[in-house]
Design a protein around this motif. Sequence first.
Motif, PDB file in Angstrom:
ATOM      1  N   ARG A 266       8.485 -29.978  34.918  1.00 21.32           N
ATOM      2  CA  ARG A 266       9.483 -30.752  35.654  1.00 21.32           C
ATOM      3  C   ARG A 266       8.797 -31.936  36.331  1.00 21.32           C
ATOM      4  O   ARG A 266       7.751 -31.781  36.977  1.00 21.32           O
TER       5      ARG A 266
ATOM      6  N   ILE B 125      17.250 -23.795  37.134  1.00 27.03           N
ATOM      7  CA  ILE B 125      16.539 -24.042  35.883  1.00 27.03           C
ATOM      8  C   ILE B 125      16.004 -22.726  35.326  1.00 27.03           C
ATOM      9  O   ILE B 125      15.774 -21.772  36.071  1.00 27.03           O
TER      10      ILE B 125
ATOM     11  N   GLN C  84      18.030 -25.953  31.115  1.00 27.78           N
ATOM     12  CA  GLN C  84      16.890 -25.409  30.376  1.00 27.78           C
ATOM     13  C   GLN C  84      15.679 -26.289  30.634  1.00 27.78           C
ATOM     14  O   GLN C  84      15.609 -27.421  30.169  1.00 27.78           O
ATOM     15  N   GLN C  85      14.732 -25.752  31.389  1.00 26.06           N
ATOM     16  CA  GLN C  85      13.580 -26.554  31.805  1.00 26.06           C
ATOM     17  C   GLN C  85      12.430 -25.651  32.239  1.00 26.06           C
ATOM     18  O   GLN C  85      12.646 -24.591  32.828  1.00 26.06           O
TER      19      GLN C  85
END
Length: 289
Positions: free
Chosen positions: A154, A137, A148-149
């Motif tokens: 999360r 990520i 994409q994070q």
Amino acid sequence: MAPKKKGPAKRLAAGRPPVLQRSKSISRSATKALINKHHLLQKRKRQAIAKGNKVEEAAIEVEIKALGGIEGYQEASLQGQRHDRGGDSSRVLMKWLEPCLSSHGANSGRRLRMLEVGALSTQNACSKSGHFDIERIDLNSQGDGILQQDFMERPLPQDESEQFDIISLSLVLNYVPEPKDRGEMLRRTVQFLRAPERYLDSPHLLASFSSLFLVLPAPCLTNSRYLDEERLVAIMKAVGYAKVESKSTQRLVYYLWRRDRVCKGTESTFSKKEVRSGPTRNNFAVVLN
């Protein structure tokens, strides 16, 4: 009349950030200067935001964009990972883990799960080792195979199947803006790691897993006004980690931390306390509220 020359055919990739279209190599000193400039501008931008100075904030944002924005920063980081620059920090990790991973691989068909935060490439040493199923990520994904994070957003794991055997934070913590957010990031990693009891039936893994691989610029520890190795070890112990391995170079410090116990939210607090004095010190700090 001579026929007009046709330009190169347009491709979908042309609309992606420029890091996907590899630029010419730049020198090590230029790479370092670009990364340092990004860090300085981000710091000034945070200060402008804290003061509510919109004019200064906008001016700094123009400077950041002139350097290529986050894409330019990531391109410089990728340049720094080249073998001739001593790059790819995961090679250090693999050297530490290879003995126990070899034993594990000989006795088990199950690969270990890795979460790579701030991933820039799918071709590093961990990816090529064959020992890991890797989730990658990044805040600004620069390629296929990287989600994409924001790690801090999360979703927390619901059960062990969503947890990991190891998390990589290579040159990530130093880019988190606020000291308290750095502490919160370290605390949050524990919740994504499998419990130590998970490895009781695998003695070759027990000494190193589950774990956190942490890489920082060396000055974050060697020249910080608020952080040295002794204080970092104390902070990590409070969060729930024990140091397994460490290595330092002129540029970087590398650590492997093993999850030692379940984080219960009752750890000691660590404020922004001066551990070194002097006008040339930097202000890197980690705070646990």
